[in-house]
Motif scaffolding. Structure first.
Motif, PDB file in Angstrom:
ATOM      1  N   UNK A   1      58.061  35.001 113.797  1.00 17.95           N
ATOM      2  CA  UNK A   1      58.775  36.212 114.217  1.00 17.95           C
ATOM      3  C   UNK A   1      59.845  35.856 115.254  1.00 17.95           C
ATOM      4  N   UNK A   2      59.482  35.003 116.216  1.00 20.12           N
ATOM      5  CA  UNK A   2      60.430  34.575 117.245  1.00 20.12           C
ATOM      6  C   UNK A   2      61.625  33.861 116.602  1.00 20.12           C
TER       7      UNK A   2
ATOM      8  N   UNK B   1      65.640  34.828 118.688  1.00 18.62           N
ATOM      9  CA  UNK B   1      65.597  35.225 120.089  1.00 18.62           C
ATOM     10  C   UNK B   1      66.122  34.111 120.990  1.00 18.62           C
ATOM     11  N   UNK B   2      66.689  34.533 122.107  1.00 15.78           N
ATOM     12  CA  UNK B   2      67.185  33.600 123.113  1.00 15.78           C
ATOM     13  C   UNK B   2      66.465  33.912 124.418  1.00 15.78           C
ATOM     14  N   UNK B   3      65.879  32.900 125.022  1.00 13.99           N
ATOM     15  CA  UNK B   3      65.135  33.070 126.266  1.00 13.99           C
ATOM     16  C   UNK B   3      65.821  32.297 127.380  1.00 13.99           C
ATOM     17  N   UNK B   4      65.805  32.834 128.612  1.00 14.48           N
ATOM     18  CA  UNK B   4      66.428  32.143 129.732  1.00 14.48           C
ATOM     19  C   UNK B   4      65.739  30.811 130.056  1.00 14.48           C
ATOM     20  N   UNK B   5      64.445  30.713 129.742  1.00 15.91           N
ATOM     21  CA  UNK B   5      63.719  29.470 130.038  1.00 15.91           C
ATOM     22  C   UNK B   5      62.535  29.321 129.086  1.00 15.91           C
TER      23      UNK B   5
ATOM     24  N   UNK C   1      59.835  31.867 129.904  1.00 14.86           N
ATOM     25  CA  UNK C   1      60.076  33.204 129.351  1.00 14.86           C
ATOM     26  C   UNK C   1      59.653  33.263 127.884  1.00 14.86           C
ATOM     27  N   UNK C   2      59.944  32.214 127.140  1.00 16.82           N
ATOM     28  CA  UNK C   2      59.528  32.149 125.739  1.00 16.82           C
ATOM     29  C   UNK C   2      57.998  32.151 125.655  1.00 16.82           C
ATOM     30  N   UNK C   3      57.373  31.381 126.534  1.00 17.82           N
ATOM     31  CA  UNK C   3      55.909  31.273 126.551  1.00 17.82           C
ATOM     32  C   UNK C   3      55.282  32.637 126.845  1.00 17.82           C
ATOM     33  N   UNK C   4      55.770  33.338 127.862  1.00 22.16           N
ATOM     34  CA  UNK C   4      55.187  34.622 128.230  1.00 22.16           C
ATOM     35  C   UNK C   4      55.416  35.676 127.152  1.00 22.16           C
ATOM     36  N   UNK C   5      56.566  35.648 126.511  1.00 20.68           N
ATOM     37  CA  UNK C   5      56.837  36.578 125.417  1.00 20.68           C
ATOM     38  C   UNK C   5      55.857  36.313 124.268  1.00 20.68           C
ATOM     39  N   UNK C   6      55.683  35.054 123.932  1.00 18.48           N
ATOM     40  CA  UNK C   6      54.773  34.697 122.832  1.00 18.48           C
ATOM     41  C   UNK C   6      53.318  35.049 123.160  1.00 18.48           C
TER      42      UNK C   6
END
Length: 186
Positions: free
Chosen positions: A56-57, A62-66, A69-74
Motif C-alpha cells: 500500500x505504501x 508516499x513520501x516521508x520526511x525520514x 516517519x515511514x516506520x511510524x506510519x507503517x
C-alpha cells in the motif's frame, strides 16, 4: 512536493523508489511482523498483513520526511489492519459456532425422527389407557405446563392430591409404555 532529482542529499524517503523501499523494508519488516503477530496470533496472516501494508505504501508512492516517519506510519497501518483482521476472524468464528449449534438443533437423522414419532404414538396410546383422573393431571402438568397449585384449582382438589396423582400417572404410564422401548432425546 520535493523533487527527487534536485535534492540528492535529502533525507526524504520515497516509497516508489526501489532503494528507499528496500531501506524501509529492511529497517521495519521484523518490527511490523512482531506487532501484527501479537495481535492476530497467526504467522501467515501477520506476514500477509505486513506485506499488504508495505505494498500500500509503495502503490500510493508516499513520501516521508525520514525513515522514522515511514516506520511510524507503517506501524499504525499494520496495527489497524491486524486489529480489523482479528475482529473479522472472531466474528467468523462466532458465526461458525452458531451455525454448528443451529445445525445440531435443527437436523435429526431419519432414524431419530422415526424413534421420536414411535415414542409419541406409544405415549398417546398409553395416555389414553390411563384412568381419567390420572390422565387429566398429566395433561395439565406436562402439556399445559401448569404447576401443582393451578392444577388443584382447575380440578377442585388439593395440591397434595395433585402431586400424588401425577406420581401415580407417571408410574402407570411408564409401565404401559415400557421404558426400554422409548426414545429419550439427549
Amino acid at each position: 512536493m520535493f523533487d527527487r532529482q534536485e535534492g540528492a542529499q535529502s533525507a526524504h524517503i520515497y516509497a516508489a523508489n526501489e532503494a528507499d523501499f528496500r531501506k524501509v523494508y529492511d529497517a521495519v519488516m521484523s518490527l511490523l511482523f512482531k506487532v501484527s503477530y501479537r495481535i492476530v496470533n497467526d504467522e501467515e496472516a501477520a506476514e500477509d498483513l505486513v506485506h499488504d501494508s508495505l505494498i500500500k505504501m509503495h502503490e500510493k508512492q508516499l513520501v516521508f520526511p525520514s525513515l522514522d516517519d515511514a516506520k511510524y506510519w507503517l506501524i499504525r497501518v499494520v496495527k489497524n489492519a491486524s486489529l480489523n483482521y482479528a475482529k473479522r476472524k472472531t466474528r467468523e468464528r462466532k458465526a461458525y459456532e452458531r451455525a454448528l449449534k443451529e445445525d445440531r438443533r435443527q437436523t435429526d437423522s431419519g432414524e431419530t425422527e422415526l424413534l421420536k414419532a414411535e415414542t409419541m404414538k406409544k405415549t398417546k396410546e398409553a395416555l389414553n389407557k390411563l384412568p381419567v383422573n390420572l390422565k387429566m393431571v398429566l395433561i395439565l402438568k406436562e402439556y399445559a405446563e401448569l404447576n401443582y397449585k393451578e392444577i388443584g384449582r382447575v380440578l377442585g382438589i388439593t395440591e397434595g392430591n395433585v402431586k400424588v396423582r401425577v406420581f401415580r400417572a407417571r408410574e402407570q404410564l411408564a409401565k404401559l409404555i415400557g421404558e426400554d422401548d422409548v426414545y429419550l432425546p439427549r
